[in-house]
Design an enzyme around this catalytic site. Structure first.
Site, short mmCIF file in Angstrom:
data_model
loop_
_atom_site.label_atom_id
_atom_site.label_comp_id
_atom_site.label_asym_id
_atom_site.label_seq_id
_atom_site.Cartn_x
_atom_site.Cartn_y
_atom_site.Cartn_z
N GLU A 95 13.72 -5.38 -4.50
CA GLU A 95 13.14 -6.69 -4.23
C GLU A 95 11.95 -6.97 -5.16
OE1 GLU A 95 14.30 -7.13 0.46
OE2 GLU A 95 12.35 -6.27 0.03
N CYS A 108 5.39 -9.94 -8.18
CA CYS A 108 5.24 -8.54 -7.78
C CYS A 108 6.59 -7.85 -7.98
CB CYS A 108 4.81 -8.55 -6.31
SG CYS A 108 4.70 -6.93 -5.56
N CYS A 115 10.79 5.21 -2.13
CA CYS A 115 9.54 5.80 -2.60
C CYS A 115 9.38 7.18 -1.98
CB CYS A 115 8.35 4.92 -2.21
SG CYS A 115 6.78 5.49 -2.91
N CYS A 119 3.52 7.24 2.42
CA CYS A 119 2.37 6.63 3.09
C CYS A 119 2.80 6.13 4.47
CB CYS A 119 1.81 5.48 2.25
SG CYS A 119 1.25 5.99 0.62
N CYS A 122 3.57 2.28 5.34
CA CYS A 122 4.38 1.50 4.41
C CYS A 122 5.87 1.59 4.75
CB CYS A 122 4.14 2.00 2.98
SG CYS A 122 5.07 1.08 1.76
N CYS A 339 2.98 -7.26 1.73
CA CYS A 339 2.67 -5.92 1.25
C CYS A 339 3.23 -4.87 2.20
CB CYS A 339 1.17 -5.70 1.18
SG CYS A 339 0.36 -6.74 0.00
N1 SAH Z 1 2.89 2.72 -4.74
C1 SAH Z 1 2.00 1.74 -5.32
C2 SAH Z 1 2.65 0.41 -5.46
C3 SAH Z 1 3.07 -0.24 -4.14
S1 SAH Z 1 1.87 -1.41 -3.81
C4 SAH Z 1 0.72 1.70 -4.53
O1 SAH Z 1 0.64 2.38 -3.52
O2 SAH Z 1 -0.24 1.07 -4.94
C5 SAH Z 1 2.15 -1.90 -2.24
C6 SAH Z 1 0.84 -2.33 -1.60
O3 SAH Z 1 1.11 -2.66 -0.26
C7 SAH Z 1 -0.14 -1.19 -1.60
O4 SAH Z 1 -1.46 -1.59 -1.77
C8 SAH Z 1 0.10 -0.67 -0.22
O5 SAH Z 1 -0.90 0.14 0.16
C9 SAH Z 1 0.25 -1.95 0.56
N2 SAH Z 1 0.85 -1.79 1.87
C10 SAH Z 1 1.76 -0.89 2.24
N3 SAH Z 1 2.04 -1.00 3.56
C11 SAH Z 1 1.28 -2.00 4.03
C12 SAH Z 1 1.09 -2.58 5.31
N4 SAH Z 1 1.78 -2.17 6.39
N5 SAH Z 1 0.22 -3.60 5.44
C13 SAH Z 1 -0.47 -4.04 4.36
N6 SAH Z 1 -0.35 -3.53 3.14
C14 SAH Z 1 0.52 -2.51 2.96
#
Ligand code: SAH
Length: 349
Positions: A95, A108, A115, A119, A122, A339
């Protein structure tokens, strides 16, 4: 056409394409021509490359090809955000998300299917790691959305952020190749100011990125102490906060650029006043701006966003400590484009 055995020219930087052209005993000037054709909208085959001789076009056709992506899904949110789903050759889905703002569009893009970073907050992480995207698959997301934006008379893509599915720095070589293509003036011509790579903190790779190319950096920080961060982000057990913040201090930024520190606010986990103070202290002397992201909630995830009052207070403390800090409004959440909500297979299973 047996695509499998052929080189996809979209996987090559201009300099790699030049090597290929020279190996064919052609003038390097041809590489310039071919490369720029590849990234012009609407070009889908060699016969359209009208300044190449018919003989050369035919010989290219026999030896190589160039790929493209077309959206299999195009969903628009009530707030204007558009999510594109691309079906790849092997059936995997990725996506990309276009975020229109007042006078600019931010795209984006994804760098991996799934991945491996794990985390906790996420959704992409719940898919696990499936595979790396090729440079062409990364670049073609931009080409496809550019075409769509043009069709819908929405202007152009002003900013490119590597913040979609996957950890860009875990797919380092392909990331770099894709950056060299999108940032090439004969490619997609995104300047270093308009291009941002986001990482959860693969420290040695941050250093390497800075040595290879000038590009904006975003850091997914999300906690100011190691204990909390290690619980939220397993990567912190390998590269802790101090090593990450040191890499930030040493990162070669373009003039007047700042690192973007991303910090998800998770209720009762990292949203207290003392968390804000500790964050302010830890970021001391780093040229940065802070992006607070109230957690996007998902049924599968055990996290909630803080109350508005808490969010405001957190922002205020950082602001009073002298930081530029914005609260990122959640965009596209009704179409699961916000995000951390990109997780194609995860959602369908
Ligand atoms: N792996 C890279 C690129 C992905 S960015 C990174 O971690 O930076 C995706 C963004 O969305 C990151 O800032 C991540 O921390 C954020 N994100 C992930 N899960 C989220 C959530 N539940 N709510 C808000 N932001 C989230």
């Amino acid at each position: 056409m047996l695509k499998k055995n052929k080189i996809d020219l979209k996987n090559l930087t201009r300099s790699q394409l030049t090597d290929f052209v020279l190996a064919q005993e052609l003038s390097s000037f041809r590489a310039r021509q071919i490369f720029s054709w590849l990234y012009r909208p609407g070009i889908t085959n060699f016969s359209q490359m009208t300044d190449l001789s018919k003989k050369l076009r035919q010989s290219l056709e026999e030896q190589v090809y160039f790929s493209s992506l077309t959206p299999a899904v195009r969903e628009q949110s009530v707030d204007g955000t558009i999510k594109y789903g691309f079906l790849l050759d092997d059936g995997a889905m990725i996506e990309s998300v276009l975020i229109p703002e007042k006078n600019r569009n931010t795209l984006c893009i994804s760098t991996q299917v799934g991945c491996a970073m794990g985390c906790r907050f996420c959704l992409t992480a719940t898919m696990g790691f499936i595979r790396n995207l090729t440079p062409a698959e990364i670049v073609n997301q931009v080409c496809a959305v550019l075409a769509d934006v043009t069709t819908h008379e929405m202007g152009t893509i002003n900013n490119l952020v590597y913040m979609g599915m996957g950890e860009p720095l875990a797919n380092f070589d392909n990331l770099l190749t894709s950056l060299r293509i999108v940032m090439d003036e004969l490619g997609l011509n995104f300047s270093e100011r308009r291009t941002t790579v986001s990482t959860c903190g693969l420290v040695p790779r941050i250093k390497e990125l800075g040595e290879e190319i000038r590009v904006n950096l975003a850091i997914s920080l999300h906690a100011a102490d190691n204990e909390t961060r290690s619980q939220l982000m397993p990567v912190n057990r390998t590269w802790n906060l101090d090593s990450l913040l040191l890499a930030c201090r040493e990162y070669p930024l373009a003039k007047r650029r700042r690192i973007m520190i991303e910090y998800i606010l998770l209720r009762d986990i990292n949203d207290s006043e003392s968390d804000a103070r500790l964050l302010a202290q830890k970021l001391h002397s780093i040229r940065c701006k802070i992006n607070l992201i109230p957690c996007n909630e998902a049924p599968d995830l055990p996290f909630r966003k803080p109350s508005q009052k808490k969010i405001d207070r957190f922002q205020e403390i950082l602001h009073d400590a002298g930081y530029t800090v914005i609260v990122r409004s959640s965009r596209g959440s009704d179409i699961s484009a916000a995000c951390g909500q990109l997780a194609v297979q995860g959602r369908e299973n």
